[in-house]
Design an enzyme around this catalytic site. Structure first.
Site, mmCIF file in Angstrom:
data_model
loop_
_atom_site.group_PDB
_atom_site.id
_atom_site.type_symbol
_atom_site.label_atom_id
_atom_site.label_comp_id
_atom_site.label_asym_id
_atom_site.label_seq_id
_atom_site.Cartn_x
_atom_site.Cartn_y
_atom_site.Cartn_z
ATOM 1 N N GLU A 103 20.415 17.091 78.465
ATOM 2 C CA GLU A 103 21.227 16.200 79.115
ATOM 3 C C GLU A 103 21.209 16.151 80.499
ATOM 4 O OE1 GLU A 103 25.688 15.609 76.717
ATOM 5 O OE2 GLU A 103 25.383 17.549 78.215
ATOM 6 N N LYS B 152 31.000 7.625 72.886
ATOM 7 C CA LYS B 152 32.303 8.172 72.589
ATOM 8 C C LYS B 152 33.221 6.776 72.588
ATOM 9 C CE LYS B 152 32.023 12.311 75.619
ATOM 10 N NZ LYS B 152 32.725 12.563 76.710
ATOM 11 N N HIS C 149 5.652 28.753 59.951
ATOM 12 C CA HIS C 149 5.286 28.102 58.233
ATOM 13 C C HIS C 149 5.963 26.959 58.207
ATOM 14 C CE1 HIS C 149 3.809 32.214 57.355
ATOM 15 N NE2 HIS C 149 4.773 32.381 58.194
#
Ligand code: PA5
Length: 450
Positions: free
Chosen positions: A282, A425, A311
């Site tokens: 951010e 938003k 893995h």
């Protein structure tokens, strides 16, 4: 004190990539960037100069002992620091221990997402009568935090509990709806300083309150962070680990390494990598530089867990695109260890493990992975914790906050804003019927595939 090993990050050992000379070519630029950051005194450094926020939080120490459980309600920078401190400094089974085993310290849950099953399952695990909810939101407008606040408040009201005794708000000192409600209803509050952004706020009451509630020594956390400021403010680019790391990440980013992997070899350190992931993403992922040019810069942070992701991810890191720089987090001394019994001495595939400890295996795997990456020309560095302590975690936090700010200065972007999250938003507000935001989602209706 944290220890750093950068030797596998340079061409001299990798056989490819950037040489020390190429990386340190920018040493004056990095030094100037660090000095600029320190001189501008960003909030995350300013707060360490006094005990103001430690005192603010500790003033509630006796009151907190009335409860058995603290639920943090917040998201992003208002949640990840709490999770990182909880995971790194408390035993992994903390919330399962009895009150006696916890010596009266509180269990801590962090409700960040609005997944109804997740929220519901936390609520099912708590005794409402003995639970304090800390609603953390700097803006007081974040949909997820506000929705969960309403859910929690509704439940408290339904049970007839005293709201002002079961809620505390951590928010802006003056602005926002939480501040307003708190004033009207006499709800206790804690401060998020205006000059500290969410993802840099773990050492403000945002992270300090839950830490204190669960018995973490927040003064030692500050001690570690303050020692870190001293250590990492010195401006010799060849010895200051912030500058060396900033130079490495900056130079490799320019060289096409667009991914920065953080791989702790410790489950307890894993959520520090989560905290770092938000900080790096951010803060540095920006469209515009400070001169208004479109740069679309940043480096994608990825978290991986050793040895589990050997893995899953390591095949890709070793042989896939050469677009990564890897940081290992290594723990020298685990809070507890397990000896591997000497069984099956006749089976060679098992007998070599007998008599060793699990931590020895885990740390050997870290070294093996670092060497294999080096052999494959993938730059990597190792950051070592002697042990998990408030002081080492405090130092880690300030190290990465400073490193991020210096990287921001070198990239000529503002690391403290996040304009790129605003549009999403607003569209959500629109979809949820918030007044004044109607147009934001409407625009997309004709673009949908049918
Ligand atoms: O780092 C940030 O600023 C963000 O991640 C915020 O912490 C997050 O969006 C939550 O914001 P607020 O505390 O205003 O609810």
């Amino acid at each position: 004190m944290l220890k750093f090993d950068f030797s596998f990050a340079f061409k001299e050992n990798l056989g490819t990539g950037l040489s020390k000379d190429e990386v340190f070519n920018n040493r004056e630029f990095a030094k100037r960037s660090l000095l600029d950051v320190i001189e501008s005194e960003p909030g995350f450094l300013r707060i360490l100069k006094t005990d103001e926020y430690l005192d603010e939080v500790e003033a509630l120490k006796d009151w907190v002992k009335n409860f058995d459980t603290l639920v943090v309600v917040g998201i992003g920078g208002s949640a990840l620091g709490n999770l990182a401190l909880h995971a790194s400094l408390k035993p992994m089974n903390w919330n399962l221990l009895s009150e006696e085993e916890r010596e009266g310290n509180l269990r801590v849950f962090v409700v960040d997402n609005v997944d109804p099953h997740f929220v519901g399952s936390v609520i099912e695990q708590i005794d409402l009568d003995r639970t304090l909810f800390n609603v953390i939101s700097k803006s007081g407008t974040t949909a997820e935090a506000m929705a969960n606040y309403l859910v929690v408040r509704g439940i408290l009201e339904k049970r007839g509990l005293d709201i002002s005794e079961h809620l505390i708000f951590t928010t802006d000192p003056e602005k926002g709806v939480l501040r307003q409600i708190a004033k009207e209803e006499g709800i206790r509050t804690l401060t998020i300083p205006q000059d500290v952004g969410g993802r840099f706020s773990v050492l403000t009451p945002v992270g300090l309150f839950s830490a204190m509630a669960e018995g973490i020594d927040i003064r030692k956390l500050y001690e570690g962070a303050r020692n870190g400021v001293k250590r990492y403010s010195e401006s010799s680019a060849d010895t200051n680990p912030v500058l060396v790391n900033a130079l490495l990440h900056y130079s490799y980013l320019k060289d096409g390494k667009s991914i920065s992997v953080m791989m702790p070899y410790s489950n307890q350190l894993y959520l520090l990598a989560d905290w770092y992931r938000q900080l790096w993403a951010e803060s540095l992922g920006k469209k515009y530089d400070l001169d208004g040019n479109v740069v679309n810069t940043g480096q994608t942070p990825v978290k991986a867990l050793g040895a589990v992701d050997q893995h899953s991810q390591i095949q890709l890191y070793n042989e896939g695109p050469k677009d990564k720089i890897v940081t290992f987090l290594k723990l020298e001394k685990f809070p507890g260890d397990l000896q591997i019994p000497e069984l099956h001495s006749e089976i060679e595939a098992l007998s070599y493990l007998g008599g060793k400890s699990l931590s020895e295996l885990l740390n050997s795997e870290q070294e093996g992975t670092a060497m294999a990456l080096t052999e494959n020309g993938v730059p990597n560095l190792t950051l070592r914790f002697d042990e998990l302590s408030e002081s080492s975690v405090g130092e880690f936090i300030i190290y990465y906050e400073l490193l991020t700010a210096v990287m921001g200065a070198m990239l000529n972007i503002n690391p403290y804003d996040q304009p790129g999250v605003e549009l999403g938003k607003k569209i959500t507000y629109s979809l949820m019927g918030r007044k004044g935001y109607e147009a934001f989602a409407g625009k997309f209706s004709e673009k949908k595939w049918r």
